[in-house]
Design a protein around this motif. Structure first.
Motif, short mmCIF file in Angstrom:
data_model
loop_
_atom_site.label_atom_id
_atom_site.label_comp_id
_atom_site.label_asym_id
_atom_site.label_seq_id
_atom_site.Cartn_x
_atom_site.Cartn_y
_atom_site.Cartn_z
N ASP A 123 15.36 85.18 10.92
CA ASP A 123 16.11 85.66 9.75
C ASP A 123 15.72 87.10 9.43
O ASP A 123 16.58 87.92 9.06
CB ASP A 123 15.83 84.77 8.54
N GLU A 124 14.44 87.41 9.59
CA GLU A 124 13.97 88.76 9.32
C GLU A 124 14.58 89.76 10.30
O GLU A 124 15.03 90.84 9.93
CB GLU A 124 12.45 88.80 9.41
N LYS A 125 14.62 89.38 11.59
CA LYS A 125 15.20 90.25 12.61
C LYS A 125 16.70 90.42 12.39
O LYS A 125 17.25 91.52 12.57
CB LYS A 125 14.93 89.68 14.00
N SER A 126 17.36 89.36 12.00
CA SER A 126 18.79 89.43 11.74
C SER A 126 19.10 90.36 10.58
O SER A 126 20.04 91.16 10.64
CB SER A 126 19.33 88.03 11.45
N ALA A 127 18.28 90.29 9.53
CA ALA A 127 18.47 91.17 8.38
C ALA A 127 18.23 92.62 8.75
O ALA A 127 18.95 93.53 8.31
CB ALA A 127 17.53 90.75 7.25
N ALA A 128 17.23 92.86 9.59
CA ALA A 128 16.94 94.22 10.04
C ALA A 128 18.10 94.77 10.87
O ALA A 128 18.44 95.95 10.78
CB ALA A 128 15.65 94.23 10.85
N ALA A 129 18.70 93.90 11.69
CA ALA A 129 19.85 94.32 12.51
C ALA A 129 21.02 94.73 11.63
O ALA A 129 21.68 95.75 11.88
CB ALA A 129 20.25 93.20 13.45
N LEU A 130 21.29 93.95 10.59
CA LEU A 130 22.39 94.28 9.68
C LEU A 130 22.14 95.62 8.99
O LEU A 130 23.06 96.41 8.79
CB LEU A 130 22.56 93.18 8.64
#
Length: 261
Positions: free
Chosen positions: A224-231
């Motif tokens: 979830d953290e990596k996904s948020a960083a990607a966004l």
């Protein structure tokens, strides 16, 4: 399909994995008869688009490609403009970031960067055309393209690349509608069974979508953290690249990326 198109289409067979191709392999790849393939190869070679290895006689891309590429970049700079932005975004998110432009009914990669700080990286072939229906970049483009263009793409036979590739037009239309609503695309193991990607559209001077920016993450590293960083980097990158190439973000969609002006 015209003779010129058939000949030029053969250039798309080249990739980083396949930099040289012999006559017999071209026949297999194109599904055309040997005489026709040889004629097309000869014409491409005569005009400098191909050259033959002096020993193996296999074909490789010729000097005309370099000349035309240089003319394009000099008169309409793109790669030199987006390169530092993509490099910065890649370092920030710690993953592969790539920008591709629409080419017919496919995507043509322009530039990519990977900080290579992990033991596992995403393999990205900058010479490989990307499908619109099976990539996050493609879905981002389809979401902001005219309905007739979407119909053309989905009316064609849709290739399955992995067991997770979605080829049902109705399902894809639902996904496209969601991307248009949120501004971001998400695709899990659709093109590469080891990769999950997120993407955003890139707009041209008249507000027409002309490409896409995406972050590709090994599926085993997705959190979830990596996904948020990607966004976060996609939101920033979409604005910077669109404006850097003289593009205009359609006002009716600006709120999807938290753009106030």
């Amino acid at each position: 399909m015209g003779t010129i198109t058939k000949a030029l289409e053969m250039l798309n067979c080249f990739s980083r994995k396949r930099p040289e191709i012999g006559l017999s392999e071209f026949v297999r790849l194109t599904g055309r008869d040997k005489a026709t393939v040889h004629r097309h190869l000869s014409e491409l070679e005569q005009n400098g688009f191909l050259e033959q290895h002096p020993v193996t006689r296999a074909y490789r891309l010729g000097p005309a490609i370099l000349r035309l590429s240089a003319v394009r970049e000099t008169t309409n700079p793109l790669r030199s403009v987006v390169r530092p932005i993509i490099l910065e975004l890649s370092n920030e998110v710690g993953e592969l970031v790539h920008f591709s432009m629409l080419q017919g009914l496919s995507l043509s990669p322009v530039h990519n960067a990977d900080p290579r700080i992990h033991g596992t990286q995403v393999f990205f072939d900058e010479a490989e055309l990307l499908p619109l229906h099976a990539t996050a970049s493609g879905l981002a483009i389809l979401a902001f393209s005219p309905g007739k263009f979407v119909d053309r793409v989905l009316a064609r036979p849709l290739q399955r690349f992995t067991e997770n590739t979605i080829t049902d037009p109705d399902t894809l239309r639902d996904m496209i509608a969601k991307v248009r609503e949120t501004g971001f695309s998400f695709l899990e193991q659709g093109f590469d069974k080891e990769v999950t990607s997120r993407g955003v559209p890139i707009f041209g001077p008249d507000g027409t979508v002309l490409g896409a920016l995406a972050v590709a993450i090994p599926h085993t590293r997705l959190t979830d953290e990596k996904s948020a960083a990607a966004l976060a980097v996609l939101r920033k990158g979409m604005v910077r690249i669109t404006r850097s190439i003289g593009g205009t973000i359609p006002p009716e969609h600006a709120h999807k990326w938290c753009i106030d002006d």
